[in-house]
Scaffold this motif. Sequence first.
Motif, mmCIF file in Angstrom:
data_model
loop_
_atom_site.group_PDB
_atom_site.id
_atom_site.type_symbol
_atom_site.label_atom_id
_atom_site.label_comp_id
_atom_site.label_asym_id
_atom_site.label_seq_id
_atom_site.Cartn_x
_atom_site.Cartn_y
_atom_site.Cartn_z
ATOM 1 N N UNK A 34 37.015 46.846 31.565
ATOM 2 C CA UNK A 34 36.805 47.309 30.202
ATOM 3 C C UNK A 34 38.065 47.258 29.365
ATOM 4 N N UNK A 35 37.888 47.408 28.060
ATOM 5 C CA UNK A 35 38.983 47.393 27.105
ATOM 6 C C UNK A 35 39.529 48.804 26.992
ATOM 7 N N UNK A 36 40.843 48.959 27.155
ATOM 8 C CA UNK A 36 41.467 50.284 27.079
ATOM 9 C C UNK A 36 41.452 50.781 25.636
ATOM 10 N N UNK A 37 41.065 52.038 25.405
ATOM 11 C CA UNK A 37 41.100 52.575 24.044
ATOM 12 C C UNK A 37 42.499 52.492 23.435
ATOM 13 N N UNK A 38 43.528 52.739 24.234
ATOM 14 C CA UNK A 38 44.902 52.620 23.759
ATOM 15 C C UNK A 38 45.750 52.094 24.907
ATOM 16 N N UNK A 39 46.029 50.777 24.929
ATOM 17 C CA UNK A 39 46.757 50.205 26.066
ATOM 18 C C UNK A 39 48.180 50.713 26.216
ATOM 19 N N UNK A 40 48.767 51.245 25.144
ATOM 20 C CA UNK A 40 50.135 51.772 25.237
ATOM 21 C C UNK A 40 50.149 53.061 26.051
ATOM 22 N N UNK A 41 49.089 53.846 25.946
ATOM 23 C CA UNK A 41 49.017 55.108 26.673
ATOM 24 C C UNK A 41 48.424 54.958 28.065
ATOM 25 N N UNK A 42 47.848 53.825 28.371
ATOM 26 C CA UNK A 42 47.211 53.604 29.665
ATOM 27 C C UNK A 42 48.205 52.974 30.636
ATOM 28 N N UNK A 43 48.520 53.683 31.701
ATOM 29 C CA UNK A 43 49.420 53.152 32.724
ATOM 30 C C UNK A 43 48.866 51.892 33.365
ATOM 31 N N UNK A 44 47.545 51.870 33.609
ATOM 32 C CA UNK A 44 46.917 50.687 34.198
ATOM 33 C C UNK A 44 47.056 49.480 33.276
ATOM 34 N N UNK A 45 46.843 49.692 31.977
ATOM 35 C CA UNK A 45 46.936 48.584 31.020
ATOM 36 C C UNK A 45 48.373 48.069 30.916
ATOM 37 N N UNK A 46 49.351 48.969 30.911
ATOM 38 C CA UNK A 46 50.754 48.529 30.848
ATOM 39 C C UNK A 46 51.122 47.713 32.084
ATOM 40 N N UNK A 83 44.345 25.427 36.746
ATOM 41 C CA UNK A 83 44.827 24.201 37.395
ATOM 42 C C UNK A 83 44.043 23.918 38.670
ATOM 43 N N UNK A 84 43.486 24.961 39.290
ATOM 44 C CA UNK A 84 42.711 24.811 40.531
ATOM 45 C C UNK A 84 41.263 24.432 40.287
ATOM 46 N N UNK A 85 40.882 24.293 39.017
ATOM 47 C CA UNK A 85 39.505 23.927 38.698
ATOM 48 C C UNK A 85 38.557 25.110 38.576
ATOM 49 N N UNK A 86 39.077 26.305 38.544
ATOM 50 C CA UNK A 86 38.245 27.506 38.402
ATOM 51 C C UNK A 86 38.019 27.755 36.912
ATOM 52 N N UNK A 87 36.779 28.069 36.560
ATOM 53 C CA UNK A 87 36.433 28.400 35.178
ATOM 54 C C UNK A 87 35.886 29.816 35.130
ATOM 55 N N UNK A 88 36.270 30.563 34.105
ATOM 56 C CA UNK A 88 35.770 31.923 33.943
ATOM 57 C C UNK A 88 35.935 32.362 32.500
ATOM 58 N N UNK A 89 35.236 33.437 32.127
ATOM 59 C CA UNK A 89 35.391 34.042 30.797
ATOM 60 C C UNK A 89 36.600 34.953 30.871
ATOM 61 N N UNK A 90 37.571 34.712 30.008
ATOM 62 C CA UNK A 90 38.787 35.506 29.970
ATOM 63 C C UNK A 90 38.859 36.342 28.713
ATOM 64 N N UNK A 91 39.381 37.544 28.849
ATOM 65 C CA UNK A 91 39.520 38.479 27.741
ATOM 66 C C UNK A 91 41.004 38.804 27.581
ATOM 67 N N UNK A 92 41.533 38.588 26.371
ATOM 68 C CA UNK A 92 42.929 38.919 26.069
ATOM 69 C C UNK A 92 42.947 40.030 25.030
ATOM 70 N N UNK A 117 45.301 36.416 41.975
ATOM 71 C CA UNK A 117 44.964 37.312 43.087
ATOM 72 C C UNK A 117 43.937 38.370 42.685
ATOM 73 N N UNK A 118 43.805 38.638 41.389
ATOM 74 C CA UNK A 118 42.930 39.715 40.921
ATOM 75 C C UNK A 118 41.626 39.165 40.354
ATOM 76 N N UNK A 119 41.709 38.157 39.477
ATOM 77 C CA UNK A 119 40.543 37.528 38.849
ATOM 78 C C UNK A 119 39.582 38.565 38.257
ATOM 79 N N UNK A 120 40.107 39.386 37.332
ATOM 80 C CA UNK A 120 39.312 40.459 36.727
ATOM 81 C C UNK A 120 38.927 40.167 35.277
ATOM 82 N N UNK A 121 39.007 38.923 34.863
ATOM 83 C CA UNK A 121 38.685 38.466 33.505
ATOM 84 C C UNK A 121 39.815 38.693 32.507
ATOM 85 N N UNK A 122 40.854 39.422 32.864
ATOM 86 C CA UNK A 122 41.955 39.633 31.922
ATOM 87 C C UNK A 122 42.872 38.423 31.885
#
Length: 147
Positions: A34-46, A83-92, A117-122
């Motif tokens: 999910x999208x962090x409400x405030x990425x500056x305050x979120x340790x996980x997002x930082x 580069x490995x040929x993997x396709x996915x929906x990415x969110x920035x 290693x994570x492949x979590x769409x981010x």
Amino acid sequence: MFGSKKKKKLDDLMAQLRPDLSRESLGVGPDFPGVAPNPILSGDARKRNAELRSGALALGVLVDWREVNSNPRVVLMFDVETADGISFRGIADEDLTITELTRLAPGQTLPVRYRPAVMDHYVCLARGADPTHVQRLSDEIASRKRT
């Protein structure tokens, strides 16, 4: 499992406040944190953003974007090819200048970084990527599509 209900409530809160930022609206699966409400305050997002800045290079075709606030903070949706040929929906989740925001157009191909290693769409924009490396990656992906 301590605290898992609280984390789930926070993840769901953003989707409730902004349905246009829900997993379904962004086109990602249920494993997307999910999208962090405030990425500056979120340790996980930082932590995630720091890891993304040194992640693997890929190419993303801009599908759409959503403004989160008037900074302007935007969530960009990409169809990413690695580069490995993997396709996915990415969110920035990015802070852009007004100039950068006005130059966005669906179908643009931009260099992005992701965490294999994570492949979590981010993903994040690879602003400082070496242009020759980006061109080499683009040529490699294009040659794979021709064969």
